[in-house]
Design a protein around this motif. Structure first.
Motif, mmCIF file in Angstrom:
data_model
loop_
_atom_site.group_PDB
_atom_site.id
_atom_site.type_symbol
_atom_site.label_atom_id
_atom_site.label_comp_id
_atom_site.label_asym_id
_atom_site.label_seq_id
_atom_site.Cartn_x
_atom_site.Cartn_y
_atom_site.Cartn_z
ATOM 1 N N ASP A 169 14.439 1.854 -4.329
ATOM 2 C CA ASP A 169 13.477 2.895 -3.581
ATOM 3 C C ASP A 169 12.162 2.303 -3.099
ATOM 4 O O ASP A 169 11.679 2.364 -2.065
ATOM 5 N N LEU A 170 11.489 1.270 -4.009
ATOM 6 C CA LEU A 170 10.037 0.732 -3.963
ATOM 7 C C LEU A 170 10.538 -0.341 -2.663
ATOM 8 O O LEU A 170 9.454 -0.253 -2.055
ATOM 9 N N ALA A 171 11.615 -1.053 -2.761
ATOM 10 C CA ALA A 171 11.903 -2.024 -1.606
ATOM 11 C C ALA A 171 11.917 -1.265 -0.091
ATOM 12 O O ALA A 171 11.307 -1.735 0.832
ATOM 13 N N SER A 172 12.654 -0.213 -0.320
ATOM 14 C CA SER A 172 12.528 0.621 0.998
ATOM 15 C C SER A 172 11.315 0.835 1.657
ATOM 16 O O SER A 172 10.849 0.908 2.806
ATOM 17 N N LEU A 173 10.224 1.449 0.721
ATOM 18 C CA LEU A 173 9.090 1.800 0.950
ATOM 19 C C LEU A 173 8.128 0.568 1.640
ATOM 20 O O LEU A 173 7.392 0.886 2.709
ATOM 21 N N ALA A 174 8.579 -0.555 0.895
ATOM 22 C CA ALA A 174 7.712 -1.731 1.721
ATOM 23 C C ALA A 174 8.310 -2.270 2.727
ATOM 24 O O ALA A 174 7.903 -3.197 3.381
ATOM 25 N N ASN A 175 9.682 -1.918 3.107
ATOM 26 C CA ASN A 175 10.480 -2.464 4.316
ATOM 27 C C ASN A 175 10.757 -3.730 4.070
ATOM 28 O O ASN A 175 10.675 -4.605 4.906
ATOM 29 N N VAL A 235 0.941 -1.421 -0.037
ATOM 30 C CA VAL A 235 0.031 0.064 -0.179
ATOM 31 C C VAL A 235 0.949 1.216 0.098
ATOM 32 O O VAL A 235 0.748 2.197 -0.982
ATOM 33 N N PRO A 236 1.832 1.514 0.824
ATOM 34 C CA PRO A 236 2.498 2.869 0.885
ATOM 35 C C PRO A 236 3.606 2.758 -0.264
ATOM 36 O O PRO A 236 3.770 3.939 -0.802
ATOM 37 N N VAL A 237 3.921 1.716 -0.913
ATOM 38 C CA VAL A 237 4.663 1.745 -2.130
ATOM 39 C C VAL A 237 3.802 2.174 -3.227
ATOM 40 O O VAL A 237 4.289 3.297 -3.627
ATOM 41 N N TRP A 238 2.790 1.994 -3.810
ATOM 42 C CA TRP A 238 2.127 2.236 -4.812
ATOM 43 C C TRP A 238 1.527 3.404 -4.548
ATOM 44 O O TRP A 238 1.082 4.441 -5.376
ATOM 45 N N ASN A 239 0.978 4.118 -3.258
ATOM 46 C CA ASN A 239 0.418 5.184 -3.036
ATOM 47 C C ASN A 239 1.615 6.336 -3.168
ATOM 48 O O ASN A 239 1.222 7.425 -3.830
#
Length: 278
Positions: free
Chosen positions: A196-202, A178-182
């Motif tokens: 970047d995307l993996a960091s947002l998904a933790n 959710v936080p990734v694609w938002n």
């Protein structure tokens, strides 16, 4: 397998196809839920639909038999127990396979539905048992043929909406995605990397790939491109912005790369797509 020409709007039923349809113009309960129409179709070749201007999102469940559905610029074999979802403003097509019948149920959303809002969902093909949805649509149709009691119609439409939500809402509920694609939808112009995307998904990059494949049926890079092109298609259909400006706004510095990706996912060059929506 021969597929239809996707460059022009097409709607061919054929003598062997039977459609059971309820439309919002007939049913206030559908209109209240921003659903344009629902249907159960027993189809056979030459049944073919090509929509070059899909104004509202479209959900279609295969109940039996087999057909072909175009999503994300690819043709999929649509078999029982699977559902396709096409968001608004994308090229969408489906057709029967010669010699095979195809029974399906669908829900077409109006442009003002939350299911049709730009960026709400990306195209997807997912597992789904549509038998109860089929019965609910046929139940609503039967009620409309009789007394058409408003309260009973609301009950049938409520069942339809609940099954729609059961399919579509979990696609947005994977908490790590959710936080990734938002974040991506809020800044499509950014030069997003997998890191970047993996960091947002933790999570790790490899685990992000697995999560996206499981939840969305595509890689993170494919999902990023899908969201960018979906928003670009929306802007081409609803604004007068120059194509180069639209390309930059969704993260494409190179107009040729934008045009090639847009054609791969929609079937049209951006200029041709815009002309079809004038």
């Amino acid at each position: 397998m021969k597929h239809p020409d996707i460059s022009q709007e097409t709607h061919v039923l054929g003598d062997a196809t039977v459609q059971t349809v309820v439309r919002a113009e007939q049913c206030d309960a559908l209109a209240a839920r921003h659903i344009a129409h629902v249907a159960v179709v027993d189809a056979a070749a030459p049944y073919t639909v090509v929509r070059t201007n899909l104004s509202g999102a479209f959900m279609q469940v295969c109940l039996s038999g087999e057909g072909q559905t175009l999503l994300d610029g690819r043709w999929y074999t649509h078999k029982p127990g699977s559902v396709s979802f096409a968001p608004a403003h994308v090229l969408h097509a489906f057709h029967c396979v010669p010699g095979k019948r195809w029974r399906l149920a669908w829900v077409r959303f109006r442009p003002d539905s939350v299911r049709s809002v730009d960026g709400a969902l990306a195209p997807t093909m997912s597992p789904f048992d549509g038998q109860v949805l089929e019965h609910a649509i046929l139940g609503l149709h039967g009620e409309m043929l009789g007394a058409a009691d408003p309260g009973t119609c609301v009950v049938w439409v409520d069942v339809i909406e609940r099954y729609v939500a059961r399919l579509l809402e979990p696609l947005q509920r994977e908490p790590r995605l959710v936080p990734v694609w938002n974040a991506v939808k809020a800044d499509l112009a950014r030069d997003w990397t997998l890191a970047d995307l993996a960091s947002l998904a933790n999570t790790s990059e490899e685990h992000l790939r697995r999560l996206c494949q499981k939840s969305l049926g595509r890689s993170p890079g494919r999902q990023l491109a899908t969201l960018r092109i979906a928003h670009a298609a929306h802007l081409l259909a609803t604004s007068d912005d120059k194509i180069e400006a639209i390309a930059r706004s969704v993260g494409y510095v190179n107009p040729f790369a934008f045009s090639n990706t847009f054609k791969r996912l929609t079937g049209f060059r951006p200029s041709d797509y815009r002309m079809r929506h004038l």
